[in-house]
Design a protein around this motif. Structure first.
Motif, PDB file in Angstrom:
ATOM      1  N   LEU A   1     112.106  73.805  66.119  1.00 34.15           N
ATOM      2  CA  LEU A   1     111.242  73.183  65.449  1.00 34.15           C
ATOM      3  C   LEU A   1     110.950  73.519  64.108  1.00 34.15           C
ATOM      4  CD1 LEU A   1     109.157  71.165  68.251  1.00 34.15           C
ATOM      5  CD2 LEU A   1     110.737  70.140  66.744  1.00 34.15           C
ATOM      6  N   ARG A   2     110.198  74.804  64.362  1.00 34.96           N
ATOM      7  CA  ARG A   2     109.640  75.765  63.362  1.00 34.96           C
ATOM      8  C   ARG A   2     110.759  75.697  62.108  1.00 34.96           C
ATOM      9  NH1 ARG A   2     106.793  80.992  65.896  1.00 34.96           N
ATOM     10  NH2 ARG A   2     104.950  79.903  66.648  1.00 34.96           N
ATOM     11  N   TRP A   3     112.170  76.031  62.423  1.00 37.95           N
ATOM     12  CA  TRP A   3     113.218  76.286  61.500  1.00 37.95           C
ATOM     13  C   TRP A   3     113.305  74.878  60.946  1.00 37.95           C
ATOM     14  CZ3 TRP A   3     114.711  80.147  58.666  1.00 37.95           C
ATOM     15  CH2 TRP A   3     114.684  81.308  59.064  1.00 37.95           C
ATOM     16  N   ALA A   4     113.361  73.867  61.612  1.00 38.88           N
ATOM     17  CA  ALA A   4     113.748  72.490  61.231  1.00 38.88           C
ATOM     18  C   ALA A   4     112.660  72.012  60.235  1.00 38.88           C
ATOM     19  CB  ALA A   4     113.811  71.409  62.519  1.00 38.88           C
ATOM     20  N   GLY A   5     111.236  72.375  60.251  1.00 35.31           N
ATOM     21  CA  GLY A   5     110.051  72.028  59.517  1.00 35.31           C
ATOM     22  C   GLY A   5     110.433  72.702  58.094  1.00 35.31           C
TER      23      GLY A   5
ATOM     24  N   LYS B   1      97.059  76.985  63.398  1.00 30.32           N
ATOM     25  CA  LYS B   1      95.828  75.886  62.671  1.00 30.32           C
ATOM     26  C   LYS B   1      96.238  75.408  61.713  1.00 30.32           C
ATOM     27  CE  LYS B   1      94.275  80.335  60.563  1.00 30.32           C
ATOM     28  NZ  LYS B   1      93.050  81.333  60.672  1.00 30.32           N
ATOM     29  N   LEU B   2      97.383  75.567  60.843  1.00 32.30           N
ATOM     30  CA  LEU B   2      97.737  74.888  59.632  1.00 32.30           C
ATOM     31  C   LEU B   2      98.780  73.616  60.262  1.00 32.30           C
ATOM     32  CD1 LEU B   2      97.954  77.691  57.079  1.00 32.30           C
ATOM     33  CD2 LEU B   2      96.036  75.932  57.329  1.00 32.30           C
ATOM     34  N   TYR B   3      99.246  73.450  61.175  1.00 30.60           N
ATOM     35  CA  TYR B   3     100.234  72.317  61.479  1.00 30.60           C
ATOM     36  C   TYR B   3      99.201  71.000  61.196  1.00 30.60           C
ATOM     37  CZ  TYR B   3     103.233  75.624  64.248  1.00 30.60           C
ATOM     38  OH  TYR B   3     104.013  76.893  64.364  1.00 30.60           O
ATOM     39  N   LEU B   4      98.110  70.895  61.549  1.00 29.36           N
ATOM     40  CA  LEU B   4      97.605  69.579  61.426  1.00 29.36           C
ATOM     41  C   LEU B   4      97.414  69.274  59.885  1.00 29.36           C
ATOM     42  CD1 LEU B   4      96.345  67.162  62.763  1.00 29.36           C
ATOM     43  CD2 LEU B   4      94.219  68.331  62.935  1.00 29.36           C
ATOM     44  N   PRO B   5      96.963  70.234  59.173  1.00 29.55           N
ATOM     45  CA  PRO B   5      97.021  69.976  57.892  1.00 29.55           C
ATOM     46  C   PRO B   5      98.320  69.672  57.051  1.00 29.55           C
ATOM     47  CG  PRO B   5      95.816  71.721  58.092  1.00 29.55           C
ATOM     48  CD  PRO B   5      96.342  71.560  59.364  1.00 29.55           C
ATOM     49  N   ALA B   6      99.545  70.276  57.655  1.00 29.96           N
ATOM     50  CA  ALA B   6     100.701  69.908  57.076  1.00 29.96           C
ATOM     51  C   ALA B   6     100.964  68.364  57.631  1.00 29.96           C
ATOM     52  CB  ALA B   6     101.731  70.828  57.593  1.00 29.96           C
ATOM     53  N   LEU B   7     100.508  68.045  58.748  1.00 27.75           N
ATOM     54  CA  LEU B   7     100.815  66.799  59.301  1.00 27.75           C
ATOM     55  C   LEU B   7     100.223  65.757  58.540  1.00 27.75           C
ATOM     56  CD1 LEU B   7     101.703  64.649  61.564  1.00 27.75           C
ATOM     57  CD2 LEU B   7      99.764  65.357  62.906  1.00 27.75           C
ATOM     58  N   ALA B   8      98.917  66.098  58.251  1.00 28.45           N
ATOM     59  CA  ALA B   8      98.182  65.208  57.312  1.00 28.45           C
ATOM     60  C   ALA B   8      98.771  64.989  55.961  1.00 28.45           C
ATOM     61  CB  ALA B   8      96.623  65.886  57.266  1.00 28.45           C
ATOM     62  N   PHE B   9      99.226  66.023  55.241  1.00 27.62           N
ATOM     63  CA  PHE B   9      99.988  66.047  54.016  1.00 27.62           C
ATOM     64  C   PHE B   9     101.331  65.101  54.163  1.00 27.62           C
ATOM     65  CE2 PHE B   9     103.592  67.712  51.643  1.00 27.62           C
ATOM     66  CZ  PHE B   9     103.107  67.859  50.133  1.00 27.62           C
TER      67      PHE B   9
ATOM     68  N   LEU C   1     110.741  62.454  59.525  1.00 22.08           N
ATOM     69  CA  LEU C   1     111.242  63.821  60.392  1.00 22.08           C
ATOM     70  C   LEU C   1     110.105  64.891  60.359  1.00 22.08           C
ATOM     71  CD1 LEU C   1     114.721  64.113  58.989  1.00 22.08           C
ATOM     72  CD2 LEU C   1     113.666  63.329  61.512  1.00 22.08           C
ATOM     73  N   LEU C   2     109.413  64.944  59.091  1.00 18.99           N
ATOM     74  CA  LEU C   2     108.428  66.356  59.198  1.00 18.99           C
ATOM     75  C   LEU C   2     107.199  65.800  59.857  1.00 18.99           C
ATOM     76  CD1 LEU C   2     109.416  67.281  55.558  1.00 18.99           C
ATOM     77  CD2 LEU C   2     109.397  68.803  57.801  1.00 18.99           C
ATOM     78  N   ILE C   3     106.801  64.643  59.955  1.00 16.05           N
ATOM     79  CA  ILE C   3     105.729  64.049  60.579  1.00 16.05           C
ATOM     80  C   ILE C   3     106.020  64.285  61.943  1.00 16.05           C
ATOM     81  CG2 ILE C   3     104.200  61.910  61.383  1.00 16.05           C
ATOM     82  CD1 ILE C   3     104.844  60.983  58.436  1.00 16.05           C
ATOM     83  N   VAL C   4     106.958  63.930  62.644  1.00 11.38           N
ATOM     84  CA  VAL C   4     107.402  64.129  63.772  1.00 11.38           C
ATOM     85  C   VAL C   4     107.402  65.679  64.206  1.00 11.38           C
ATOM     86  CG1 VAL C   4     109.181  63.925  65.657  1.00 11.38           C
ATOM     87  CG2 VAL C   4     108.596  62.028  64.225  1.00 11.38           C
ATOM     88  N   ILE C   5     107.942  66.304  63.332  1.00 11.59           N
ATOM     89  CA  ILE C   5     108.123  67.793  63.510  1.00 11.59           C
ATOM     90  C   ILE C   5     106.750  68.577  63.603  1.00 11.59           C
ATOM     91  CG2 ILE C   5     108.871  70.183  62.649  1.00 11.59           C
ATOM     92  CD1 ILE C   5     111.332  68.597  61.729  1.00 11.59           C
ATOM     93  N   SER C   6     105.869  68.174  62.483  1.00 12.28           N
ATOM     94  CA  SER C   6     104.155  68.713  62.718  1.00 12.28           C
ATOM     95  C   SER C   6     103.652  68.215  63.991  1.00 12.28           C
ATOM     96  CB  SER C   6     103.808  68.118  61.320  1.00 12.28           C
ATOM     97  OG  SER C   6     104.465  68.489  60.012  1.00 12.28           O
TER      98      SER C   6
ATOM     99  N   LEU D   1     104.806  67.375  66.687  1.00 14.07           N
ATOM    100  CA  LEU D   1     105.404  68.106  68.103  1.00 14.07           C
ATOM    101  C   LEU D   1     104.962  69.682  68.087  1.00 14.07           C
ATOM    102  CD1 LEU D   1     109.053  66.870  68.262  1.00 14.07           C
ATOM    103  CD2 LEU D   1     107.178  66.500  69.858  1.00 14.07           C
ATOM    104  N   LEU D   2     105.060  70.289  66.565  1.00 16.98           N
ATOM    105  CA  LEU D   2     104.460  71.618  66.962  1.00 16.98           C
ATOM    106  C   LEU D   2     103.112  71.841  67.193  1.00 16.98           C
ATOM    107  CD1 LEU D   2     106.658  73.131  63.804  1.00 16.98           C
ATOM    108  CD2 LEU D   2     106.566  73.829  66.063  1.00 16.98           C
ATOM    109  N   TRP D   3     102.271  70.947  66.576  1.00 14.11           N
ATOM    110  CA  TRP D   3     100.900  70.857  66.662  1.00 14.11           C
ATOM    111  C   TRP D   3     100.570  70.624  68.264  1.00 14.11           C
ATOM    112  CZ3 TRP D   3      97.255  66.582  67.120  1.00 14.11           C
ATOM    113  CH2 TRP D   3      95.706  67.257  67.066  1.00 14.11           C
ATOM    114  N   ILE D   4     101.291  69.896  68.938  1.00 12.94           N
ATOM    115  CA  ILE D   4     100.978  69.604  70.235  1.00 12.94           C
ATOM    116  C   ILE D   4     101.589  70.888  71.139  1.00 12.94           C
ATOM    117  CG2 ILE D   4     101.419  68.179  72.052  1.00 12.94           C
ATOM    118  CD1 ILE D   4     101.377  65.878  70.068  1.00 12.94           C
ATOM    119  N   THR D   5     102.747  71.260  70.976  1.00  8.91           N
ATOM    120  CA  THR D   5     103.375  71.920  71.835  1.00  8.91           C
ATOM    121  C   THR D   5     103.222  73.651  71.644  1.00  8.91           C
ATOM    122  OG1 THR D   5     105.606  71.887  70.733  1.00  8.91           O
ATOM    123  CG2 THR D   5     105.081  70.361  72.579  1.00  8.91           C
ATOM    124  N   ASP D   6     103.261  74.156  70.436  1.00 11.23           N
ATOM    125  CA  ASP D   6     103.119  75.519  70.019  1.00 11.23           C
ATOM    126  C   ASP D   6     101.993  76.334  70.563  1.00 11.23           C
ATOM    127  OD1 ASP D   6     103.801  78.125  68.995  1.00 11.23           O
ATOM    128  OD2 ASP D   6     104.057  77.318  66.900  1.00 11.23           O
ATOM    129  N   LYS D   7     102.064  77.050  71.548  1.00 10.64           N
ATOM    130  CA  LYS D   7     100.703  77.641  71.858  1.00 10.64           C
ATOM    131  C   LYS D   7     100.470  79.005  71.392  1.00 10.64           C
ATOM    132  CE  LYS D   7      99.763  73.821  74.221  1.00 10.64           C
ATOM    133  NZ  LYS D   7      99.318  72.858  73.455  1.00 10.64           N
TER     134      LYS D   7
END
Length: 130
Positions: free
Chosen positions: A14-18, A70-78, A116-121, A123-129
């Motif tokens: 997911l990170r590389w796809a992002g 902590k920056l996945y959510l701002p990327a999602l918002a972008f 695609l980037l909304i979905v990736i962002s 998913l990363l925000w939810i799953t990447d711990k």
């Protein structure tokens, strides 16, 4: 242990796809910095805007690659804001242009990449711990 490595592989994918999606998104928008509009003021404003958002997309790509959670959510918002602006300017008159903008290949590519980037962002925000 096997489950953790599968999760890690999924997150890395997911990170590389992002990163790849954000880089492609930036490339499309950097190309738009050469657009010439009938209104010279609008041309300058849109060129600066496209250069700025392309730079933000590159930063978002680096955020994904580095795994800065902590920056996945701002990327999602972008990417959500970009999709909203893209749809708005195809349904209502665009700011500084005064008319509804046409749908062209740049728009089609941007819509696909935004979704695609909304979905990736998300998913990363939810799953990447990590």
């Amino acid at each position: 242990m096997a489950k953790a490595s599968k999760e890690s592989l999924g997150i890395q994918t997911l990170r590389w796809a992002g990163l790849l999606g954000s880089t492609l998104w930036a490339g499309v928008h950097f190309d738009l910095t050469s657009a010439i509009l009938p209104n010279p003021t609008a041309t300058i404003i849109y060129r600066v805007f496209f250069g700025f958002v392309a730079s933000l997309a590159i930063i978002a790509g680096l955020v994904f690659l580095q795994g800065i959670r902590k920056l996945y959510l701002p990327a999602l918002a972008f990417y959500v804001i970009d999709l909203v602006l893209l749809i708005e300017t195809r349904t209502l008159p665009a700011l500084f242009v005064g008319k509804v903008l046409p749908i062209n290949p740049y728009v089609e590519i941007s819509i696909v990449l935004d979704v695609l980037l909304i979905v990736i962002s998300a998913l990363l925000w939810i799953t990447d711990k990590e």
